[in-house]
Design a protein around this motif. Sequence first.
Motif, PDB file in Angstrom:
ATOM      1  N   UNK A  12       1.776   9.604  -9.332  1.00  0.00           N
ATOM      2  CA  UNK A  12       1.667   8.967 -10.646  1.00  0.00           C
ATOM      3  C   UNK A  12       1.390  10.007 -11.714  1.00  0.00           C
ATOM      4  N   UNK A  13       1.924   9.716 -12.898  1.00  0.00           N
ATOM      5  CA  UNK A  13       1.588  10.557 -14.051  1.00  0.00           C
ATOM      6  C   UNK A  13       0.191  10.239 -14.571  1.00  0.00           C
ATOM      7  N   UNK A  19       6.668   3.905 -20.171  1.00  0.00           N
ATOM      8  CA  UNK A  19       7.695   4.853 -19.732  1.00  0.00           C
ATOM      9  C   UNK A  19       7.183   5.682 -18.561  1.00  0.00           C
ATOM     10  N   UNK A  20       5.938   6.112 -18.639  1.00  0.00           N
ATOM     11  CA  UNK A  20       5.359   6.891 -17.545  1.00  0.00           C
ATOM     12  C   UNK A  20       5.240   6.046 -16.286  1.00  0.00           C
ATOM     13  N   UNK A  21       4.835   4.785 -16.446  1.00  0.00           N
ATOM     14  CA  UNK A  21       4.712   3.908 -15.279  1.00  0.00           C
ATOM     15  C   UNK A  21       6.085   3.643 -14.657  1.00  0.00           C
ATOM     16  N   UNK A  22       7.103   3.496 -15.501  1.00  0.00           N
ATOM     17  CA  UNK A  22       8.453   3.302 -14.972  1.00  0.00           C
ATOM     18  C   UNK A  22       8.898   4.522 -14.173  1.00  0.00           C
ATOM     19  N   UNK A  27      11.340   7.645 -10.939  1.00  0.00           N
ATOM     20  CA  UNK A  27      11.574   9.010 -11.400  1.00  0.00           C
ATOM     21  C   UNK A  27      11.868  10.021 -10.314  1.00  0.00           C
ATOM     22  N   UNK A  28      11.703   9.638  -9.050  1.00  0.00           N
ATOM     23  CA  UNK A  28      11.993  10.588  -7.975  1.00  0.00           C
ATOM     24  C   UNK A  28      13.492  10.837  -7.867  1.00  0.00           C
TER      25      UNK A  28
END
Length: 214
Positions: A12-13, A19-22, A27-28
Amino acid sequence: MSRLRRMSPRRSYDQYCSAARALDVVGDRWTLLIVRELLAGPRRYTDLHADLPGVSTDVLASRLKDMERDGLTTRRRLPPPGAAYVYELTGRGRELQPVLQALGAWGQPELGERRPTDAVRAHWFALPLLRALEGTGLVEVRLEEGDFHLYVGATDGPAYGEGPAPEDPDARLVMDNGICTAISRGDVSLADAVRAGRVEVTGDGTLAKALREA
């Protein structure tokens, strides 16, 4: 050890931002390309691996487990005589189609000329052509690389499929790879390609008529 525990913990960011949670979820590397493949409907692991050249078996298996854990995909066993497992998108996973469409539109200038090392599959042109079509209906596309079909305007179920249309399509488009690539890059519109005679349109459906009259 349970299947759930074998999954890698989600990184997690740690930012309170949608957007960060998405990106925590999709995002991988490879995740969104797996979604692209599953927009065609249920796929077997071997089919996914064949149409994602460059992904290792370990990485693909890990991504699929993560996507199932995060509610993007489900896995089910086909009835006999198939008896194989297939992966398919959940409703939450299908909601990523407009995300992929926006990403593809943004990435059009990055296509440039095809490199010698670039793999290509006919159905990878499905999403760009869906962006170029308006209305609703079934469209069959014939390319040198192969055939695929599009469910234009579909809000549920597959967005496209490999091979010829399963029934008489509303429109059939025949074109070479060069003009299809140009449409995908945004160099020419589908309507202009039809007017220039670079795309052959047949069929009696509303979509076919709209393309011929554009």
